[in-house]
Design a protein around this motif. Structure first.
Motif, PDB file in Angstrom:
ATOM      1  N   TYR A   1       0.610   5.509   0.667  1.00 25.11           N
ATOM      2  CA  TYR A   1      -0.276   6.472   1.320  1.00 25.11           C
ATOM      3  C   TYR A   1       0.509   7.745   1.598  1.00 25.11           C
ATOM      4  O   TYR A   1       1.484   7.734   2.352  1.00 25.11           O
ATOM      5  CB  TYR A   1      -0.796   5.871   2.629  1.00 25.11           C
ATOM      6  CG  TYR A   1      -1.992   6.554   3.259  1.00 25.11           C
ATOM      7  CD1 TYR A   1      -2.699   7.568   2.629  1.00 25.11           C
ATOM      8  CD2 TYR A   1      -2.423   6.170   4.523  1.00 25.11           C
ATOM      9  CE1 TYR A   1      -3.799   8.168   3.222  1.00 25.11           C
ATOM     10  CE2 TYR A   1      -3.528   6.751   5.138  1.00 25.11           C
ATOM     11  CZ  TYR A   1      -4.206   7.753   4.483  1.00 25.11           C
ATOM     12  OH  TYR A   1      -5.301   8.341   5.083  1.00 25.11           O
TER      13      TYR A   1
ATOM     14  N   PRO B   1      -5.295   5.816   0.456  1.00 28.65           N
ATOM     15  CA  PRO B   1      -4.358   4.711   0.241  1.00 28.65           C
ATOM     16  C   PRO B   1      -4.664   3.968  -1.058  1.00 28.65           C
ATOM     17  O   PRO B   1      -5.828   3.680  -1.359  1.00 28.65           O
ATOM     18  CB  PRO B   1      -4.587   3.806   1.465  1.00 28.65           C
ATOM     19  CG  PRO B   1      -5.297   4.667   2.467  1.00 28.65           C
ATOM     20  CD  PRO B   1      -6.115   5.634   1.667  1.00 28.65           C
TER      21      PRO B   1
ATOM     22  N   TRP C   1      -3.781   0.433  -2.967  1.00 28.28           N
ATOM     23  CA  TRP C   1      -3.332  -0.914  -2.622  1.00 28.28           C
ATOM     24  C   TRP C   1      -2.990  -1.731  -3.872  1.00 28.28           C
ATOM     25  O   TRP C   1      -3.595  -1.550  -4.934  1.00 28.28           O
ATOM     26  CB  TRP C   1      -4.411  -1.656  -1.836  1.00 28.28           C
ATOM     27  CG  TRP C   1      -4.615  -1.162  -0.450  1.00 28.28           C
ATOM     28  CD1 TRP C   1      -5.261  -0.022  -0.052  1.00 28.28           C
ATOM     29  CD2 TRP C   1      -4.185  -1.806   0.762  1.00 28.28           C
ATOM     30  NE1 TRP C   1      -5.256   0.088   1.316  1.00 28.28           N
ATOM     31  CE2 TRP C   1      -4.605  -0.990   1.849  1.00 28.28           C
ATOM     32  CE3 TRP C   1      -3.483  -2.989   1.033  1.00 28.28           C
ATOM     33  CZ2 TRP C   1      -4.351  -1.323   3.176  1.00 28.28           C
ATOM     34  CZ3 TRP C   1      -3.225  -3.315   2.348  1.00 28.28           C
ATOM     35  CH2 TRP C   1      -3.643  -2.496   3.418  1.00 28.28           C
TER      36      TRP C   1
ATOM     37  N   LEU D   1      -3.906   1.139   7.348  1.00 26.19           N
ATOM     38  CA  LEU D   1      -2.828   0.315   6.799  1.00 26.19           C
ATOM     39  C   LEU D   1      -2.915  -1.138   7.256  1.00 26.19           C
ATOM     40  O   LEU D   1      -2.063  -1.955   6.904  1.00 26.19           O
ATOM     41  CB  LEU D   1      -1.482   0.900   7.210  1.00 26.19           C
ATOM     42  CG  LEU D   1      -1.248   2.362   6.799  1.00 26.19           C
ATOM     43  CD1 LEU D   1       0.011   2.903   7.466  1.00 26.19           C
ATOM     44  CD2 LEU D   1      -1.156   2.490   5.291  1.00 26.19           C
TER      45      LEU D   1
ATOM     46  N   VAL E   1       0.841  -1.191   0.000  1.00 28.75           N
ATOM     47  CA  VAL E   1       0.000   0.000   0.000  1.00 28.75           C
ATOM     48  C   VAL E   1       0.874   1.238   0.000  1.00 28.75           C
ATOM     49  O   VAL E   1       1.939   1.258   0.625  1.00 28.75           O
ATOM     50  CB  VAL E   1      -0.962   0.008   1.211  1.00 28.75           C
ATOM     51  CG1 VAL E   1      -0.195   0.015   2.531  1.00 28.75           C
ATOM     52  CG2 VAL E   1      -1.930   1.185   1.148  1.00 28.75           C
TER      53      VAL E   1
END
Length: 286
Positions: free
Chosen positions: A6, A280, A282, A27, A4
């Motif tokens: 962010y 975020p 992914w 997360l 991920v």
């Protein structure tokens, strides 16, 4: 393997509140985490050491921090001694598996007079995952100038593809009795690229699309993971301005080395996250 990226905007959400706990919660379940806009001693968030705060909330991860910008304006303590209270701004990588080596690649920039221009970087992490060693980069490009982003992308690509020739963070370490570090060809670039998929610098990164056959998977261009997992959903964004929603854009990406293309299983954007003005992004590798 779940990865991920962010951009946490100093820990401040779109509601103006500073809250590291909700960032850590967003997360959950990640094996490898790339963060941008991680700071120490920044007045906007009360000078909190985000590295210390995040690692205390995520104690099961190995981590590295790479400050792209590091300044001290001469701060002194109550006795007049140097306080060494450095304002730092940079990227982090956290991993469930050991990060055996790292480098902080400082990206090219120009001196700007009318707007803030911070030093940007790509933090390189050599990770010994169960499936084998892999390189992961937490990347943050310039947010104001297309020309500067294109220059940064060219430099970044030159370095990630020259990894074996450069030897990464260290080579020849057997002289000191250590085993030689692995030199994997495969890499993943995660981060805030501050570009959209129609911009010229995106072509610098991923290559030009053929008029008839589209964009090909080739050894010398990173591959946009979104393009390997069913494409980007209509209206998908990763950066949001609640006051001016017409500005919302998809500017955070995961790019993989061509050899990893067949391992990309899915991508998604967590549009429930509230901890930053970014969301975020992914990536799951098979």
């Amino acid at each position: 393997m779940k990865l991920v990226t962010y951009n946490i905007q100093y820990g401040i959400g779109r509601d103006g509140k500073f809250d590291l706990e909700r960032i850590a919660a967003s997360l959950e379940g990640a094996d490898i985490i790339a963060l941008q806009e991680v700071t120490r001693n920044l007045p906007r968030n009360g000078g909190v050491d985000l590295v210390a705060g995040l690692t205390s909330l995520l104690p099961d991860y190995f981590y590295i921090f790479g400050p792209a910008m590091d300044v001290d304006f001469g701060t002194r303590d109550a006795n007049g001694k140097p306080a060494n209270q450095r304002l730092q701004f940079g990227n982090m990588v956290l991993s469930r598996w050991p990060i055996v080596a790292s480098r902080n690649l400082l990206l090219p920039r120009t001196r700007r007079f009318n707007r803030l221009n911070l030093q940007r970087s790509a933090l390189e992490a050599l990770i010994t995952a169960p499936s084998g060693p892999i390189r992961v980069y937490s990347v943050h490009l310039d947010h104001l100038n297309l020309e500067e982003r294109a220059t940064q992308i060219r430099y970044l690509k030159e370095r990630v593809y020259a990894y074996a020739m450069e030897g990464g963070a260290a080579s020849g370490v057997s002289e000191f009795g250590f085993p030689e570090l692995p030199s994997p060809e495969e890499f993943v670039l995660l981060g805030d690229f501050n570009m959209d998929r129609t911009s010229p610098e995106y072509i610098v990164m991923a290559g030009e699309a053929d008029y008839a056959e589209g964009r090909q998977i080739v050894a010398h261009h990173p591959v946009d993971a979104f393009s390997l997992a069913g494409g980007v959903p209509d209206g998908a964004v990763s950066w949001m301005d609640d006051d001016k929603p017409e500005k919302n854009r998809l500017i955070d990406f995961a790019f993989v080395h061509a050899a990893l293309a067949t391992r990309v299983k899915r991508t998604w954007i967590d549009d429930e996250a509230k901890g930053s003005d970014h969301l975020p992004v992914w990536l799951e590798l098979d």
